[in-house]
Design an enzyme around this catalytic site. Structure first.
Site, PDB file in Angstrom:
ATOM      1  N   ASP A   1      -0.070   5.063   0.586  1.00 33.75           N
ATOM      2  CA  ASP A   1      -0.258   6.112   1.583  1.00 33.75           C
ATOM      3  C   ASP A   1      -0.450   5.530   2.979  1.00 33.75           C
ATOM      4  OD1 ASP A   1      -0.332   8.313  -0.375  1.00 33.75           O
ATOM      5  OD2 ASP A   1      -2.150   7.306  -1.056  1.00 33.75           O
TER       6      ASP A   1
ATOM      7  N   ASP B   1       0.858  -1.178   0.000  1.00 31.29           N
ATOM      8  CA  ASP B   1       0.000   0.000   0.000  1.00 31.29           C
ATOM      9  C   ASP B   1       0.899   1.234   0.000  1.00 31.29           C
ATOM     10  OD1 ASP B   1      -2.457   1.577   0.477  1.00 31.29           O
ATOM     11  OD2 ASP B   1      -1.498   1.944   2.415  1.00 31.29           O
TER      12      ASP B   1
END
Length: 199
Positions: free
Chosen positions: A11, A9
């Protein structure tokens, strides 16, 4: 030949969580991310970013704005000699304002579409791969794709909605800790995989 991968992932996991940011000057790696990726790359994992980007659907920025973010990531990782094998994002959101992207889809996490598409492109062996993210939607996407998962429990998950595929295989407080957890599993996993291949 198949590849094992770490799906990351973006952010809140790989970079500091600045909502809807496309300004390269504000893109910063999370603490310990560089050494963590070195560890994972040394273990033979391809590193692939998979990210929900609903700001596109909401009209906050155009898809091409993410090109500068990707380039900034490459620059930040260059001192560590860590390549990114891929950078994939979902531009959709059902409540978006841009008609082209205002839709339900199979690529927005917790759906596994981004991981499955990347796995096809890169020849990834999903059962030998991991998804690392900071919310349970990342965990669900990884498990639905057939990966093992690590939740980076850094405070970004606030709902804690339980359900199938939402229990991580491991937890850590940051990306460095996630890499350590994966490293501990790597030797046993490789022995198991080789035994299965020979059988």
């Amino acid at each position: 030949m198949t590849v094992k991968a770490i799906f990351l992932d973006k952010d809140g996991t790989l970079i500091e969580n600045v909502p809807y940011n496309t300004d390269p000057s504000r893109v910063r790696l999370t603490p310990g991310a560089g050494p963590a990726l070195v560890r994972l790359h040394t273990l033979g994992y391809a590193l692939i970013v998979v990210s929900n980007q609903p700001g596109i659907a909401h009209g906050f920025f155009a898809p091409r704005a993410l090109d500068a973010v990707y380039e900034r990531l490459r620059i930040l990782l260059a001192p560590y000699h860590v390549p990114l094998a891929g950078f994939y994002y979902c531009p959709h959101h059902p409540a978006g304002r841009v008609p082209r992207y205002a839709t339900a889809c199979g690529c927005r996490k917790p759906a596994p579409g981004l991981l499955l598409a990347a796995a096809t492109i890169h020849g990834v062996h999903l059962e030998r791969s991991w998804m690392i993210g900071d919310i349970l939607d990342d965990v669900e996407a990884g498990q639905r794709a057939g990966c093992r998962t690590v939740l980076v429990d850094n405070g970004n998950e606030t709902e804690w909605r339980q359900g199938p595929f939402r229990a991580p295989d491991a937890t850590a407080t940051d990306l460095r800790g996630a890499a350590e957890r994966i490293a501990r599993c790597a030797a046993w996993s490789e022995r198991y995989y080789r035994r299965e291949v020979r059988a």
